[in-house]
Design a protein around this motif. Sequence first.
Motif, mmCIF file in Angstrom:
data_model
loop_
_atom_site.group_PDB
_atom_site.id
_atom_site.type_symbol
_atom_site.label_atom_id
_atom_site.label_comp_id
_atom_site.label_asym_id
_atom_site.label_seq_id
_atom_site.Cartn_x
_atom_site.Cartn_y
_atom_site.Cartn_z
ATOM 1 N N LYS A 1 4.402 -4.101 6.014
ATOM 2 C CA LYS A 1 5.561 -3.079 5.421
ATOM 3 C C LYS A 1 6.930 -3.905 6.213
ATOM 4 O O LYS A 1 8.174 -3.402 6.008
ATOM 5 C CB LYS A 1 5.655 -1.320 5.827
ATOM 6 N N LEU B 1 -4.720 7.383 11.530
ATOM 7 C CA LEU B 1 -3.549 7.873 9.888
ATOM 8 C C LEU B 1 -3.798 6.730 8.614
ATOM 9 O O LEU B 1 -3.257 5.209 9.347
ATOM 10 C CB LEU B 1 -2.510 8.257 10.859
ATOM 11 N N HIS C 1 0.611 10.949 4.737
ATOM 12 C CA HIS C 1 0.276 10.522 5.772
ATOM 13 C C HIS C 1 -1.269 11.258 5.270
ATOM 14 O O HIS C 1 -1.550 12.138 4.668
ATOM 15 C CB HIS C 1 0.648 11.120 6.311
ATOM 16 N N ARG D 1 -7.994 -0.394 13.858
ATOM 17 C CA ARG D 1 -6.107 -0.701 14.196
ATOM 18 C C ARG D 1 -5.620 -0.761 13.344
ATOM 19 O O ARG D 1 -5.900 -0.570 12.086
ATOM 20 C CB ARG D 1 -6.749 -1.831 15.084
ATOM 21 N N ILE D 2 -3.984 -0.834 13.864
ATOM 22 C CA ILE D 2 -2.453 -0.412 13.696
ATOM 23 C C ILE D 2 -3.270 -1.772 12.169
ATOM 24 O O ILE D 2 -2.898 -2.687 12.682
ATOM 25 C CB ILE D 2 -1.295 -0.140 14.288
ATOM 26 N N GLY D 3 -2.462 -1.680 10.817
ATOM 27 C CA GLY D 3 -2.918 -2.728 10.222
ATOM 28 C C GLY D 3 -3.608 -3.217 9.309
ATOM 29 O O GLY D 3 -3.529 -3.354 8.647
ATOM 30 N N GLU E 1 -3.784 1.599 4.436
ATOM 31 C CA GLU E 1 -3.300 0.943 5.453
ATOM 32 C C GLU E 1 -3.260 1.734 7.224
ATOM 33 O O GLU E 1 -2.550 3.203 6.594
ATOM 34 C CB GLU E 1 -2.300 -0.460 5.745
ATOM 35 N N VAL E 2 -3.756 1.312 7.679
ATOM 36 C CA VAL E 2 -3.894 2.540 8.824
ATOM 37 C C VAL E 2 -2.531 2.231 9.974
ATOM 38 O O VAL E 2 -1.757 0.751 9.865
ATOM 39 C CB VAL E 2 -5.487 1.850 9.999
ATOM 40 N N ILE E 3 -1.664 3.540 9.523
ATOM 41 C CA ILE E 3 -0.141 3.916 9.491
ATOM 42 C C ILE E 3 -0.844 3.966 11.902
ATOM 43 O O ILE E 3 0.882 4.416 12.554
ATOM 44 C CB ILE E 3 0.685 4.086 9.066
ATOM 45 N N GLY E 4 -1.835 4.919 11.682
ATOM 46 C CA GLY E 4 -2.002 5.446 13.579
ATOM 47 C C GLY E 4 -2.699 5.394 13.521
ATOM 48 O O GLY E 4 -4.394 5.893 12.902
ATOM 49 N N ARG F 1 -6.483 -2.785 6.789
ATOM 50 C CA ARG F 1 -6.861 -1.464 5.255
ATOM 51 C C ARG F 1 -8.037 -0.856 5.241
ATOM 52 O O ARG F 1 -9.175 -1.532 5.627
ATOM 53 C CB ARG F 1 -6.874 -2.627 4.614
ATOM 54 N N ASP G 1 4.463 4.826 16.015
ATOM 55 C CA ASP G 1 4.191 5.213 17.125
ATOM 56 C C ASP G 1 2.411 4.984 17.868
ATOM 57 O O ASP G 1 1.863 5.802 18.515
ATOM 58 C CB ASP G 1 3.610 6.898 16.982
ATOM 59 N N ALA H 1 3.602 0.101 9.832
ATOM 60 C CA ALA H 1 2.446 -0.633 9.720
ATOM 61 C C ALA H 1 2.874 -1.628 9.485
ATOM 62 O O ALA H 1 3.854 -2.709 8.854
ATOM 63 C CB ALA H 1 1.487 -0.130 8.574
ATOM 64 N N PRO H 2 1.848 -3.191 10.271
ATOM 65 C CA PRO H 2 2.231 -4.350 9.382
ATOM 66 C C PRO H 2 2.602 -4.536 8.879
ATOM 67 O O PRO H 2 3.518 -5.465 8.290
ATOM 68 C CB PRO H 2 1.059 -4.928 10.439
ATOM 69 N N ASP I 1 -2.110 5.227 4.790
ATOM 70 C CA ASP I 1 0.176 5.333 4.623
ATOM 71 C C ASP I 1 -0.814 6.132 2.790
ATOM 72 O O ASP I 1 0.020 6.254 2.475
ATOM 73 C CB ASP I 1 0.181 4.185 4.118
ATOM 74 N N GLY J 1 5.427 6.377 9.935
ATOM 75 C CA GLY J 1 5.119 4.855 10.441
ATOM 76 C C GLY J 1 4.920 4.066 9.446
ATOM 77 O O GLY J 1 3.988 3.653 8.792
ATOM 78 N N THR K 1 1.056 -1.069 0.087
ATOM 79 C CA THR K 1 -0.194 0.133 0.087
ATOM 80 C C THR K 1 0.889 1.795 0.114
ATOM 81 O O THR K 1 2.100 0.823 0.471
ATOM 82 C CB THR K 1 -0.742 -0.054 1.731
ATOM 83 N N PRO K 2 0.351 2.045 -0.754
ATOM 84 C CA PRO K 2 -1.157 2.468 -1.167
ATOM 85 C C PRO K 2 -0.969 1.990 -2.915
ATOM 86 O O PRO K 2 0.239 2.318 -3.091
ATOM 87 C CB PRO K 2 -1.010 3.928 -1.385
#
Lengths: 384, 384
Positions: free
Chosen positions: B99, A280, A328, A343-345, A267-270, A347, B118, B96-97, A282, B94, A18-19
């Motif tokens: 990557k 957040l 971002h 959640r982090i990770g 992907e959710v990175i934050g 999509r 983070d 993420a999983p 990516d 950041g 991603t992206p």
Amino acid sequence: MSSVFPERPVSSLAQLATPCLVLERGKLARNLARMAATVAIRGLNFRPHLKTAKSAAIGQLAAPPPDGAITVSTLREAEYFAHHGWRDIFYCVGLAPGKIARAAALHRAGVRLITLVDHPDAAAALRAHADRESLRFRTVIEIDCGEHRGGVAPDSEQLLAIARELGPHFAGVATHGGQSYGERSPAGFVRVAQAEVDALRTAATRLHAAGFPSDILSLGSSPTALAGVDATGITEVRAGVYMFWDAFQAGIGACSLDDVALTVLAEVIGRPADRPNEFLIDAGAFALSKDTSTAALAPEKMAGYGFVCDVDGVLQPNLRVQKVWQEHGLVVSATPLPAEKFRIGDRVRIIPNHACPTAAAHDRYHVVSGTREVLAEWTRVNGW
Amino acid sequence: MSSVFPERPVSSLAQLATPCLVLERGKLARNLARMAATVAIRGLNFRPHLKTAKSAAIGQLAAPPPDGAITVSTLREAEYFAHHGWRDIFYCVGLAPGKIARAAALHRAGVRLITLVDHPDAAAALRAHADRESLRFRTVIEIDCGEHRGGVAPDSEQLLAIARELGPHFAGVATHGGQSYGERSPAGFVRVAQAEVDALRTAATRLHAAGFPSDILSLGSSPTALAGVDATGITEVRAGVYMFWDAFQAGIGACSLDDVALTVLAEVIGRPADRPNEFLIDAGAFALSKDTSTAALAPEKMAGYGFVCDVDGVLQPNLRVQKVWQEHGLVVSATPLPAEKFRIGDRVRIIPNHACPTAAAHDRYHVVSGTREVLAEWTRVNGW
């Protein structure tokens, strides 16, 4: 469609880097069929504009080569589609002197290239080059039907002066009712569609009387192509963004949000601990573009930098991509986010404001059909 | 600079296919030298951010491999620069999983990659993967010094929770004073630079007390990097857009307009007979980007979609790119245009609002040095 789909899935939305772009094959097919049927019912030839898709695989579905007639916005696209077998290509941006040699090379390679001019100096330069190489260009004069971008007024003196400069390289007239993007209703699209038809008829009638009969009378934009006004005398319609549609086109009523075939997988990175309504991703300004066209629409149609769907393409009506930086994107929810979602990770898929610049940041489409399986990768051409 | 410049000109600005990027070598060198000297005087290590330039040739001038330390914004960039010999690379978004596997592959290839997290979940995923592959990641925790993009507050509980999750993969702290773009004066840049330093010191002190000493204390943005606050304890500075600068950075006072090294070469493709103050160029939304950041500045600093120079780079103060479509840009003059200037086929150079997205639409730079001779072509990497 066998040639562009391999037998087995090539990846899944869970695995893609991603992206990246995700293209829904069913929606694409429906959009292509709807436009083709509408144009056929009007008794017109269709010349899809590949400025949005920029992909041979998609061109193959929209207007297969070698006979399919297509439109392009750059000479790089013209060269790419010629390389992939197309022979009837309309380069629909004013041809300036610096590009005539490349256009001539396409002519020599057997492409029936249509070129566009809107100034006597451009016409003179084109004619001088073409005559020197003993080539016959098929050149149409751009008519301004109210957008005031390029083109000459249909009742202007300039129109006849350009035709005289073109001489044997004159082939007709073309217009683009781009002001349709400023309309907000079917009645508005009909009004602009009528302006396109009227402008071409007026210009062609005057040119004919001056000894320049038009083989080509070409018009179009996605909203006006679907408007269905009487187009007697017009030879062809162009449209491009209809293949994918986008949040802006849905916002002005040219399509529904469910018609949009193109999304950006992110992907959710934050997930800021102190901002419970935000996360957040990516996909930022580069992956989504900085287009903010929906800001001109009614509040419920404003997408920020994009509407948010889950990975399966289900719209999350409370979410918007509200801010972007280079890599971002900040997604903001109108209501607090549940802890177990986004959640982090995880999509998500973003419906872009404007499909054309968003697609232009990417070099390929990942094709899906209602599931997370990626059925094919289709490359595209960018740049000039 | 011998390796990146061939002996003879490769082209000229009169011959290049438009639109394309033009890079003034002298201005680039001056911008690189000014920043390097400022950072050195402050006694800091410099880690140039290559998110703007994305070019090995430019990286070679800014921080030559293998020892040069660099920053990147995508893993595609990290892979590209690793391929070109760099070994000390900070991927400063950041992780993420999705990557982690690509980051691990860079570690295995011998790259001393620094990664950023983070959130405890991102840290846990990273540690699980790294431990499984017996790799040691160098991971820094992102600190929010006031921009409220990514990062945790320096006084937050989250900070220590992330360090505990990272365990042996913890390497330090990093922050980005991106709110400097909202400042309009040297005093403002100093204020944000101080916020960067304070945030890192607070975070590192707390982490140290908890048993996590920081090897890396990394901060920066182009405006704050030049601000010169006392940075005792900080180990390195990052900055990226300073290599080229742009209309926005000139507008906020981070540079002068004359420092801007990057322009877009375009050709005049239209000169409407009925609009004597306007002409059309072949650089539109795709070649310039849809960035409108200068719209937030004082009226005389608003560039529309770009300031206009003649082909030799001389600013034409009355002109702005006022509107863009996909492949058209509309240049409007505050005063009527003379008939003999900006004719069909003439070339101009556009100073972009924001160098990063403008450069991202192109695959190479055409390097000049005060004349129309193109001395070199430098390719760049785009995408993800």
